[in-house]
Design a protein around this motif. Structure first.
Motif, PDB file in Angstrom:
ATOM      1  N   SER A  39       0.805  -1.233   0.000  1.00  0.00           N
ATOM      2  CA  SER A  39       0.000   0.000   0.000  1.00  0.00           C
ATOM      3  C   SER A  39       0.835   1.279   0.000  1.00  0.00           C
ATOM      4  O   SER A  39       0.400   2.281  -0.591  1.00  0.00           O
ATOM      5  N   PRO A  43      -2.003   2.288  -3.992  1.00  0.00           N
ATOM      6  CA  PRO A  43      -3.244   2.002  -3.272  1.00  0.00           C
ATOM      7  C   PRO A  43      -4.179   1.069  -4.028  1.00  0.00           C
ATOM      8  O   PRO A  43      -5.204   0.646  -3.481  1.00  0.00           O
ATOM      9  N   GLY A  71      -8.903   4.921   1.627  1.00  0.00           N
ATOM     10  CA  GLY A  71      -7.676   5.477   2.180  1.00  0.00           C
ATOM     11  C   GLY A  71      -7.067   4.597   3.260  1.00  0.00           C
ATOM     12  O   GLY A  71      -7.043   3.356   3.163  1.00  0.00           O
ATOM     13  N   HIS A  72      -6.585   5.256   4.315  1.00  0.00           N
ATOM     14  CA  HIS A  72      -5.947   4.521   5.415  1.00  0.00           C
ATOM     15  C   HIS A  72      -6.939   3.618   6.143  1.00  0.00           C
ATOM     16  O   HIS A  72      -6.544   2.577   6.688  1.00  0.00           O
ATOM     17  N   ARG A  73      -8.210   3.989   6.153  1.00  0.00           N
ATOM     18  CA  ARG A  73      -9.196   3.147   6.821  1.00  0.00           C
ATOM     19  C   ARG A  73      -9.385   1.827   6.067  1.00  0.00           C
ATOM     20  O   ARG A  73      -9.649   0.790   6.675  1.00  0.00           O
ATOM     21  N   THR A  75      -6.957   0.278   4.464  1.00  0.00           N
ATOM     22  CA  THR A  75      -5.787  -0.522   4.838  1.00  0.00           C
ATOM     23  C   THR A  75      -5.967  -1.136   6.220  1.00  0.00           C
ATOM     24  O   THR A  75      -5.694  -2.330   6.431  1.00  0.00           O
ATOM     25  N   ALA A  76      -6.435  -0.326   7.178  1.00  0.00           N
ATOM     26  CA  ALA A  76      -6.673  -0.843   8.527  1.00  0.00           C
ATOM     27  C   ALA A  76      -7.753  -1.922   8.515  1.00  0.00           C
ATOM     28  O   ALA A  76      -7.663  -2.923   9.244  1.00  0.00           O
TER      29      ALA A  76
END
Length: 378
Positions: A39, A43, A71-73, A75-76
Protein backbone atom coordinates in the motif's frame (compact mmCIF):
# COMPACT_ATOMS: atom_id res chain seq x y z
CA UNK A 1 -44.90 -31.24 4.16
CA UNK A 2 -43.65 -29.60 0.98
CA UNK A 3 -43.44 -26.25 2.79
CA UNK A 4 -41.22 -27.79 5.48
CA UNK A 5 -39.01 -29.38 2.83
CA UNK A 6 -38.66 -26.05 1.02
CA UNK A 7 -37.78 -24.28 4.26
CA UNK A 8 -35.10 -26.84 5.08
CA UNK A 9 -33.75 -26.53 1.54
CA UNK A 10 -33.46 -22.74 1.89
CA UNK A 11 -31.71 -23.09 5.24
CA UNK A 12 -29.27 -25.60 3.73
CA UNK A 13 -28.52 -23.31 0.78
CA UNK A 14 -28.05 -20.36 3.13
CA UNK A 15 -25.66 -22.33 5.35
CA UNK A 16 -23.72 -23.53 2.31
CA UNK A 17 -23.41 -19.95 1.00
CA UNK A 18 -22.13 -18.73 4.37
CA UNK A 19 -19.56 -21.53 4.49
CA UNK A 20 -18.34 -20.62 1.00
CA UNK A 21 -17.99 -17.01 2.13
CA UNK A 22 -16.01 -18.09 5.19
CA UNK A 23 -13.69 -20.26 3.08
CA UNK A 24 -13.07 -17.35 0.70
CA UNK A 25 -12.38 -15.13 3.70
CA UNK A 26 -9.68 -17.55 4.87
CA UNK A 27 -8.15 -18.04 1.42
CA UNK A 28 -7.85 -14.29 0.76
CA UNK A 29 -5.92 -13.55 3.97
CA UNK A 30 -2.52 -13.76 2.18
CA UNK A 31 -3.81 -11.47 -0.58
CA UNK A 32 -5.12 -8.96 1.99
CA UNK A 33 -1.79 -8.87 3.79
CA UNK A 34 0.09 -8.55 0.48
CA UNK A 35 -2.12 -5.58 -0.47
CA UNK A 36 -1.39 -3.97 2.89
CA UNK A 37 2.35 -4.56 2.42
CA UNK A 38 2.44 -2.78 -0.96
CA UNK A 39 0.00 0.00 0.00
CA UNK A 40 2.83 2.56 0.50
CA UNK A 41 3.75 2.00 -3.16
CA UNK A 42 0.28 1.77 -4.71
CA UNK A 43 -3.24 2.00 -3.27
CA UNK A 44 -4.79 -0.05 -6.07
CA UNK A 45 -4.34 -3.52 -4.46
CA UNK A 46 -5.99 -2.25 -1.26
CA UNK A 47 -8.91 -0.89 -3.25
CA UNK A 48 -9.23 -4.14 -5.18
CA UNK A 49 -9.20 -6.36 -2.08
CA UNK A 50 -11.60 -4.06 -0.24
CA UNK A 51 -14.00 -4.20 -3.20
CA UNK A 52 -13.71 -8.00 -3.25
CA UNK A 53 -14.46 -8.16 0.48
CA UNK A 54 -17.60 -6.06 -0.02
CA UNK A 55 -18.70 -8.27 -2.92
CA UNK A 56 -18.15 -11.37 -0.74
CA UNK A 57 -20.39 -9.92 1.98
CA UNK A 58 -23.12 -9.22 -0.57
CA UNK A 59 -22.91 -12.47 -2.52
CA UNK A 60 -22.34 -15.10 0.15
CA UNK A 61 -23.57 -13.51 3.37
CA UNK A 62 -26.60 -11.80 1.83
CA UNK A 63 -25.62 -8.48 3.44
CA UNK A 64 -26.19 -5.04 1.96
CA UNK A 65 -23.14 -3.15 3.24
CA UNK A 66 -22.71 0.59 2.66
CA UNK A 67 -19.96 2.03 0.49
CA UNK A 68 -16.66 0.62 1.65
CA UNK A 69 -13.79 2.22 3.55
CA UNK A 70 -11.22 4.27 1.66
CA UNK A 71 -7.68 5.48 2.18
CA UNK A 72 -5.95 4.52 5.41
CA UNK A 73 -9.20 3.15 6.82
CA UNK A 74 -9.32 0.60 3.98
CA UNK A 75 -5.79 -0.52 4.84
CA UNK A 76 -6.67 -0.84 8.53
CA UNK A 77 -9.83 -2.74 7.58
CA UNK A 78 -7.84 -5.33 5.64
CA UNK A 79 -5.47 -5.83 8.60
CA UNK A 80 -8.31 -6.48 11.05
CA UNK A 81 -10.20 -8.56 8.50
CA UNK A 82 -7.10 -10.73 8.08
CA UNK A 83 -7.14 -11.40 11.82
CA UNK A 84 -10.75 -12.52 11.51
CA UNK A 85 -9.71 -14.79 8.65
CA UNK A 86 -7.02 -16.37 10.85
CA UNK A 87 -9.60 -16.80 13.64
CA UNK A 88 -11.93 -18.51 11.16
CA UNK A 89 -9.13 -20.88 10.13
CA UNK A 90 -8.43 -21.78 13.78
CA UNK A 91 -12.11 -22.50 14.48
CA UNK A 92 -12.34 -24.59 11.32
CA UNK A 93 -9.20 -26.49 12.37
CA UNK A 94 -10.73 -27.21 15.79
CA UNK A 95 -13.92 -28.47 14.15
CA UNK A 96 -11.88 -30.66 11.81
CA UNK A 97 -9.86 -32.07 14.72
CA UNK A 98 -13.08 -32.75 16.62
CA UNK A 99 -14.54 -34.63 13.66
CA UNK A 100 -11.37 -36.77 13.33
CA UNK A 101 -11.29 -37.63 17.05
CA UNK A 102 -15.03 -38.37 17.18
CA UNK A 103 -14.80 -40.64 14.13
CA UNK A 104 -11.81 -42.50 15.60
CA UNK A 105 -13.53 -42.99 18.98
CA UNK A 106 -16.71 -44.30 17.32
CA UNK A 107 -14.75 -46.74 15.17
CA UNK A 108 -12.66 -47.86 18.18
CA UNK A 109 -15.76 -48.46 20.31
CA UNK A 110 -17.46 -50.43 17.51
CA UNK A 111 -14.49 -52.58 16.51
CA UNK A 112 -12.38 -52.62 19.65
CA UNK A 113 -9.36 -51.38 17.73
CA UNK A 114 -6.76 -48.90 18.94
CA UNK A 115 -7.44 -45.18 18.71
CA UNK A 116 -4.06 -43.38 18.52
CA UNK A 117 -5.64 -39.96 18.02
CA UNK A 118 -7.31 -40.37 21.43
CA UNK A 119 -4.13 -41.55 23.16
CA UNK A 120 -5.44 -45.15 23.19
CA UNK A 121 -2.78 -47.14 21.30
CA UNK A 122 -3.92 -50.48 22.76
CA UNK A 123 -7.00 -52.30 21.36
CA UNK A 124 -10.08 -52.37 23.58
CA UNK A 125 -9.23 -49.25 25.54
CA UNK A 126 -12.12 -47.29 23.99
CA UNK A 127 -15.61 -48.59 24.73
CA UNK A 128 -19.16 -47.33 24.38
CA UNK A 129 -18.91 -46.14 27.96
CA UNK A 130 -16.11 -43.85 26.84
CA UNK A 131 -18.31 -42.57 24.02
CA UNK A 132 -21.20 -41.91 26.44
CA UNK A 133 -18.94 -40.00 28.85
CA UNK A 134 -17.48 -37.80 26.08
CA UNK A 135 -20.72 -37.24 24.14
CA UNK A 136 -22.07 -34.32 26.19
CA UNK A 137 -18.89 -32.19 26.31
CA UNK A 138 -18.19 -33.04 22.66
CA UNK A 139 -21.61 -31.81 21.58
CA UNK A 140 -21.20 -28.60 23.62
CA UNK A 141 -17.78 -27.91 22.14
CA UNK A 142 -19.03 -28.64 18.61
CA UNK A 143 -21.99 -26.32 19.09
CA UNK A 144 -19.73 -23.54 20.37
CA UNK A 145 -17.35 -23.99 17.43
CA UNK A 146 -20.17 -23.77 14.87
CA UNK A 147 -21.60 -20.72 16.65
CA UNK A 148 -18.12 -19.23 16.53
CA UNK A 149 -18.11 -19.55 12.74
CA UNK A 150 -21.46 -17.82 12.37
CA UNK A 151 -20.32 -15.22 14.91
CA UNK A 152 -17.44 -14.41 12.57
CA UNK A 153 -20.01 -13.58 9.88
CA UNK A 154 -21.65 -10.99 12.14
CA UNK A 155 -18.25 -9.61 13.11
CA UNK A 156 -17.25 -9.21 9.46
CA UNK A 157 -20.40 -7.23 8.65
CA UNK A 158 -20.01 -4.99 11.72
CA UNK A 159 -16.31 -4.56 10.93
CA UNK A 160 -17.13 -3.36 7.40
CA UNK A 161 -19.71 -0.86 8.67
CA UNK A 162 -17.35 0.40 11.36
CA UNK A 163 -14.47 1.12 8.98
CA UNK A 164 -16.83 2.46 6.29
CA UNK A 165 -17.85 5.28 8.64
CA UNK A 166 -15.60 8.31 8.15
CA UNK A 167 -13.25 9.29 10.98
CA UNK A 168 -13.32 12.59 12.82
CA UNK A 169 -10.72 14.10 10.50
CA UNK A 170 -12.69 13.07 7.42
CA UNK A 171 -15.90 14.41 8.94
CA UNK A 172 -14.24 17.75 9.69
CA UNK A 173 -12.89 17.93 6.15
CA UNK A 174 -16.34 17.02 4.82
CA UNK A 175 -17.97 19.84 6.82
CA UNK A 176 -15.44 22.32 5.40
CA UNK A 177 -16.05 20.99 1.89
CA UNK A 178 -19.84 21.20 2.25
CA UNK A 179 -19.60 24.74 3.59
CA UNK A 180 -17.50 25.81 0.61
CA UNK A 181 -19.75 23.92 -1.80
CA UNK A 182 -22.85 25.58 -0.36
CA UNK A 183 -21.33 29.02 -0.96
CA UNK A 184 -20.35 28.03 -4.51
CA UNK A 185 -23.81 26.67 -5.23
CA UNK A 186 -25.41 29.89 -3.97
CA UNK A 187 -23.09 31.92 -6.20
CA UNK A 188 -23.87 29.66 -9.16
CA UNK A 189 -27.62 30.01 -8.56
CA UNK A 190 -27.33 33.79 -8.33
CA UNK A 191 -25.30 33.90 -11.54
CA UNK A 192 -27.86 31.67 -13.27
CA UNK A 193 -30.67 33.96 -12.14
CA UNK A 194 -28.80 36.95 -13.54
CA UNK A 195 -28.26 35.15 -16.83
CA UNK A 196 -31.95 34.25 -17.06
CA UNK A 197 -32.83 37.88 -16.32
CA UNK A 198 -30.48 39.02 -19.12
CA UNK A 199 -31.99 36.48 -21.51
CA UNK A 200 -35.49 37.72 -20.74
CA UNK A 201 -34.54 41.40 -20.82
CA UNK A 202 -32.32 41.31 -23.90
CA UNK A 203 -34.24 38.64 -25.80
CA UNK A 204 -37.86 38.01 -24.94
CA UNK A 205 -38.63 41.52 -23.69
CA UNK A 206 -37.17 43.19 -26.78
CA UNK A 207 -39.16 40.92 -29.06
CA UNK A 208 -42.35 41.64 -27.10
CA UNK A 209 -41.71 45.37 -27.54
CA UNK A 210 -41.15 44.84 -31.27
CA UNK A 211 -44.38 42.82 -31.46
CA UNK A 212 -46.37 45.56 -29.73
CA UNK A 213 -44.94 48.12 -32.19
CA UNK A 214 -45.91 45.96 -35.16
CA UNK A 215 -49.43 45.49 -33.81
CA UNK A 216 -49.75 49.23 -33.19
CA UNK A 217 -48.63 49.99 -36.74
CA UNK A 218 -51.06 47.40 -38.08
CA UNK A 219 -53.93 49.13 -36.30
CA UNK A 220 -52.97 52.51 -37.76
CA UNK A 221 -52.28 51.20 -41.25
CA UNK A 222 -55.08 51.95 -43.71
CA UNK A 223 -53.65 50.17 -46.73
CA UNK A 224 -54.90 46.51 -46.70
CA UNK A 225 -51.68 45.21 -48.30
CA UNK A 226 -49.48 47.03 -45.75
CA UNK A 227 -51.74 45.87 -42.92
CA UNK A 228 -51.46 42.23 -44.06
CA UNK A 229 -47.66 42.52 -44.26
CA UNK A 230 -47.46 43.92 -40.72
CA UNK A 231 -49.64 41.10 -39.44
CA UNK A 232 -47.44 38.49 -41.10
CA UNK A 233 -44.40 40.08 -39.46
CA UNK A 234 -46.23 40.12 -36.12
CA UNK A 235 -47.02 36.38 -36.46
CA UNK A 236 -43.37 35.66 -37.28
CA UNK A 237 -42.26 37.71 -34.27
CA UNK A 238 -44.64 35.67 -32.09
CA UNK A 239 -42.88 32.52 -33.25
CA UNK A 240 -39.50 34.01 -32.29
CA UNK A 241 -40.87 34.91 -28.85
CA UNK A 242 -42.10 31.34 -28.30
CA UNK A 243 -38.71 29.96 -29.37
CA UNK A 244 -36.90 32.30 -26.95
CA UNK A 245 -39.26 31.32 -24.12
CA UNK A 246 -38.62 27.62 -24.80
CA UNK A 247 -34.87 28.28 -24.74
CA UNK A 248 -35.14 30.07 -21.40
CA UNK A 249 -37.31 27.30 -19.93
CA UNK A 250 -34.78 24.68 -21.04
CA UNK A 251 -32.07 26.59 -19.23
CA UNK A 252 -34.15 26.74 -16.04
CA UNK A 253 -35.17 23.05 -16.03
CA UNK A 254 -36.23 21.08 -19.12
CA UNK A 255 -39.60 19.36 -18.68
CA UNK A 256 -38.29 16.38 -20.66
CA UNK A 257 -35.64 15.72 -18.00
CA UNK A 258 -38.25 15.36 -15.25
CA UNK A 259 -40.67 13.42 -17.43
CA UNK A 260 -38.48 11.12 -19.55
CA UNK A 261 -35.11 11.08 -17.82
CA UNK A 262 -31.50 11.93 -18.59
CA UNK A 263 -31.21 9.99 -21.84
CA UNK A 264 -34.13 11.76 -23.52
CA UNK A 265 -32.95 15.17 -22.28
CA UNK A 266 -29.44 14.57 -23.64
CA UNK A 267 -30.87 13.38 -26.97
CA UNK A 268 -32.89 16.60 -27.19
CA UNK A 269 -29.77 18.60 -26.27
CA UNK A 270 -27.84 16.87 -29.06
CA UNK A 271 -30.63 17.58 -31.57
CA UNK A 272 -30.71 21.28 -30.62
CA UNK A 273 -26.93 21.75 -30.83
CA UNK A 274 -25.65 23.25 -34.12
CA UNK A 275 -22.36 21.34 -33.80
CA UNK A 276 -22.76 17.63 -34.75
CA UNK A 277 -23.25 15.90 -31.39
CA UNK A 278 -23.14 12.13 -30.85
CA UNK A 279 -24.62 10.53 -27.73
CA UNK A 280 -23.54 7.12 -26.38
CA UNK A 281 -25.83 6.35 -23.42
CA UNK A 282 -25.18 2.98 -21.75
CA UNK A 283 -26.97 2.84 -18.33
CA UNK A 284 -29.94 0.48 -18.29
CA UNK A 285 -31.71 1.99 -15.27
CA UNK A 286 -32.70 5.56 -14.51
CA UNK A 287 -30.38 7.40 -12.09
CA UNK A 288 -31.73 9.41 -9.12
CA UNK A 289 -33.24 12.75 -10.12
CA UNK A 290 -30.52 14.94 -8.50
CA UNK A 291 -27.87 12.97 -10.40
CA UNK A 292 -29.78 13.38 -13.65
CA UNK A 293 -30.12 17.11 -13.10
CA UNK A 294 -26.43 17.62 -12.27
CA UNK A 295 -25.24 15.58 -15.27
CA UNK A 296 -27.64 17.24 -17.69
CA UNK A 297 -26.66 20.79 -16.72
CA UNK A 298 -22.99 19.80 -16.82
CA UNK A 299 -23.43 18.52 -20.38
CA UNK A 300 -25.48 21.60 -21.31
CA UNK A 301 -22.84 24.01 -19.98
CA UNK A 302 -20.05 22.06 -21.67
CA UNK A 303 -21.88 22.09 -25.02
CA UNK A 304 -22.60 25.83 -24.67
CA UNK A 305 -18.90 26.50 -24.07
CA UNK A 306 -18.00 24.44 -27.14
CA UNK A 307 -20.40 26.43 -29.31
CA UNK A 308 -19.14 29.77 -28.00
CA UNK A 309 -15.39 29.24 -27.80
CA UNK A 310 -14.09 25.92 -29.15
CA UNK A 311 -14.76 26.13 -32.92
CA UNK A 312 -15.25 22.36 -32.86
CA UNK A 313 -16.64 20.15 -35.62
CA UNK A 314 -17.82 17.33 -33.36
CA UNK A 315 -19.01 16.72 -29.78
CA UNK A 316 -19.23 13.29 -28.14
CA UNK A 317 -21.25 12.66 -24.98
CA UNK A 318 -20.63 9.26 -23.38
CA UNK A 319 -22.60 8.13 -20.31
CA UNK A 320 -21.92 4.85 -18.50
CA UNK A 321 -22.50 3.26 -15.10
CA UNK A 322 -20.23 0.96 -13.08
CA UNK A 323 -19.56 0.23 -9.40
CA UNK A 324 -22.44 2.44 -8.28
CA UNK A 325 -21.04 5.47 -10.16
CA UNK A 326 -22.58 7.31 -13.09
CA UNK A 327 -19.78 8.44 -15.41
CA UNK A 328 -20.17 11.04 -18.14
CA UNK A 329 -17.61 12.31 -20.61
CA UNK A 330 -18.10 15.32 -22.90
CA UNK A 331 -15.42 15.52 -25.59
CA UNK A 332 -14.93 17.97 -28.45
CA UNK A 333 -12.25 18.37 -31.12
CA UNK A 334 -12.01 22.14 -30.81
CA UNK A 335 -9.10 24.44 -30.09
CA UNK A 336 -8.84 23.54 -26.38
CA UNK A 337 -7.51 25.83 -23.69
CA UNK A 338 -10.67 25.71 -21.52
CA UNK A 339 -10.15 27.27 -18.09
CA UNK A 340 -11.34 24.94 -15.28
CA UNK A 341 -11.54 28.00 -13.00
CA UNK A 342 -13.94 29.76 -15.38
CA UNK A 343 -17.28 30.77 -13.95
CA UNK A 344 -19.33 28.30 -15.98
CA UNK A 345 -17.17 25.28 -15.21
CA UNK A 346 -16.88 26.30 -11.56
CA UNK A 347 -20.66 26.45 -11.28
CA UNK A 348 -21.21 22.96 -12.69
CA UNK A 349 -18.34 21.61 -10.55
CA UNK A 350 -20.25 22.84 -7.49
CA UNK A 351 -23.31 20.88 -8.60
CA UNK A 352 -21.24 17.71 -8.91
CA UNK A 353 -19.33 18.21 -5.64
CA UNK A 354 -22.59 18.71 -3.75
CA UNK A 355 -23.49 15.12 -4.73
CA UNK A 356 -20.10 13.72 -3.59
CA UNK A 357 -19.01 13.52 -7.22
CA UNK A 358 -15.92 14.68 -9.07
CA UNK A 359 -15.38 16.75 -12.20
CA UNK A 360 -12.13 17.03 -14.14
CA UNK A 361 -11.23 19.10 -17.18
CA UNK A 362 -8.49 18.10 -19.62
CA UNK A 363 -8.10 20.83 -22.25
CA UNK A 364 -4.61 21.32 -23.66
CA UNK A 365 -4.09 24.14 -26.15
CA UNK A 366 -4.97 22.77 -29.56
CA UNK A 367 -7.48 20.34 -28.10
CA UNK A 368 -9.20 18.09 -27.60
CA UNK A 369 -11.19 19.13 -24.53
CA UNK A 370 -12.50 16.33 -22.33
CA UNK A 371 -14.76 16.95 -19.33
CA UNK A 372 -15.18 13.90 -17.08
CA UNK A 373 -17.84 13.56 -14.39
CA UNK A 374 -18.34 10.82 -11.78
CA UNK A 375 -21.37 10.89 -9.48
CA UNK A 376 -22.53 8.20 -6.99
CA UNK A 377 -25.90 6.91 -8.08
CA UNK A 378 -26.45 3.98 -5.69
Amino acid sequence: MMRGTGSRSRIARRAAAVLVGLVLGVLTVPLDLAAVAVSPLSPRPVRAMTAFAGQRLRTWYGAQPPAGPTGHRATAYLVVRSLLGVLTALIAALIGAGVVVTTGIAIGAATGSAVPVFDAPEPGRVTWTTVAVLAAPGLVLGYLAVQGLFGVVGLEIRLWKSFARPGSGALEQRVVQLTATRAEVIDAIDEERRRIERDIHDGVQQRVVALSILLGRAERETDPAGQADLRRRAIAETGHILADLREVSWRIYPAMLARDGLRSALEALADRTPVPTHLDYRPTRRPPRPVESACYFTASEAVTNVIKYAAAQRIDIIVSEADGMLRMQVRDNGRGGADPAGHGLTGIASRITALDGTLSVDSPVGGPTIIRVEVPCA
